[in-house]
Design a protein around this motif. Sequence first.
Motif, PDB file in Angstrom:
ATOM      1  N   MET A  44      62.562 -52.935  -0.691  1.00  0.00           N
ATOM      2  CA  MET A  44      61.467 -53.514   0.083  1.00  0.00           C
ATOM      3  C   MET A  44      60.762 -54.637  -0.672  1.00  0.00           C
ATOM      4  O   MET A  44      60.390 -55.636  -0.083  1.00  0.00           O
ATOM      5  CB  MET A  44      60.420 -52.432   0.396  1.00  0.00           C
ATOM      6  CG  MET A  44      60.944 -51.241   1.139  1.00  0.00           C
ATOM      7  SD  MET A  44      59.765 -49.855   1.137  1.00  0.00           S
ATOM      8  CE  MET A  44      58.312 -50.578   1.840  1.00  0.00           C
ATOM      9  N   ARG A  45      60.531 -54.402  -1.960  1.00  0.00           N
ATOM     10  CA  ARG A  45      59.804 -55.338  -2.806  1.00  0.00           C
ATOM     11  C   ARG A  45      60.362 -55.270  -4.220  1.00  0.00           C
ATOM     12  O   ARG A  45      60.983 -54.284  -4.603  1.00  0.00           O
ATOM     13  CB  ARG A  45      58.307 -54.979  -2.834  1.00  0.00           C
ATOM     14  CG  ARG A  45      57.589 -55.269  -1.531  1.00  0.00           C
ATOM     15  CD  ARG A  45      56.147 -54.840  -1.570  1.00  0.00           C
ATOM     16  NE  ARG A  45      55.979 -53.395  -1.504  1.00  0.00           N
ATOM     17  CZ  ARG A  45      56.022 -52.673  -0.390  1.00  0.00           C
ATOM     18  NH1 ARG A  45      56.263 -53.252   0.773  1.00  0.00           N
ATOM     19  NH2 ARG A  45      55.845 -51.382  -0.426  1.00  0.00           N
ATOM     20  N   VAL A  46      60.083 -56.323  -4.985  1.00  0.00           N
ATOM     21  CA  VAL A  46      60.436 -56.348  -6.403  1.00  0.00           C
ATOM     22  C   VAL A  46      59.198 -56.790  -7.171  1.00  0.00           C
ATOM     23  O   VAL A  46      58.582 -57.811  -6.833  1.00  0.00           O
ATOM     24  CB  VAL A  46      61.616 -57.305  -6.693  1.00  0.00           C
ATOM     25  CG1 VAL A  46      61.911 -57.374  -8.187  1.00  0.00           C
ATOM     26  CG2 VAL A  46      62.858 -56.866  -5.927  1.00  0.00           C
ATOM     27  N   ALA A  47      58.831 -56.018  -8.177  1.00  0.00           N
ATOM     28  CA  ALA A  47      57.696 -56.356  -9.038  1.00  0.00           C
ATOM     29  C   ALA A  47      58.235 -56.973 -10.328  1.00  0.00           C
ATOM     30  O   ALA A  47      59.092 -56.387 -10.992  1.00  0.00           O
ATOM     31  CB  ALA A  47      56.878 -55.112  -9.349  1.00  0.00           C
ATOM     32  N   LEU A  48      57.751 -58.169 -10.648  1.00  0.00           N
ATOM     33  CA  LEU A  48      58.139 -58.876 -11.867  1.00  0.00           C
ATOM     34  C   LEU A  48      56.928 -58.917 -12.788  1.00  0.00           C
ATOM     35  O   LEU A  48      55.806 -59.145 -12.322  1.00  0.00           O
ATOM     36  CB  LEU A  48      58.580 -60.304 -11.540  1.00  0.00           C
ATOM     37  CG  LEU A  48      59.624 -60.481 -10.446  1.00  0.00           C
ATOM     38  CD1 LEU A  48      59.840 -61.968 -10.166  1.00  0.00           C
ATOM     39  CD2 LEU A  48      60.922 -59.815 -10.851  1.00  0.00           C
TER      40      LEU A  48
END
Length: 139
Positions: A44-48
């Motif tokens: 759903m999402r990617v946190a960097l």
Amino acid sequence: MGVPYYGAIFATAAMAGGARIAAIDGGSDAYAVYAIYSSAGKPMRVALYNSDYYAGKGTRGSQLFVLTGLASTIVKAKRLTAASALSGVDQGSNPTWGGQSYADRTCVATGSAKVETTTVSSGKATFTLAASEALLVYL
């Protein structure tokens, strides 16, 4: 409102509706990548996160992050940033989450919301994060 709350806002946005989070980086340096998956196992999402420390003096470094295997032609993102890792609302230096800050005591959002758009080419998108910044990419 102290700076730790900005981390909570970021984490809440990252995990909203998610069922699982997994580190997808090697874990051997200061740059982290976490994927958030739905209960159906879809990303759903990617946190960097660039955890290089920047105290506000000298040149602020940055790091490129490249995501591959993306199905869409564009992705949107919101950035958590501040003047330095030492920034704090109680010290008169507001961090921002997606272009907005939050008032001390009331938590009322101020400023204009900002969503970044990045083009995906051949399933690949590149993002630049300054030291002490995080970016949440919406897939």
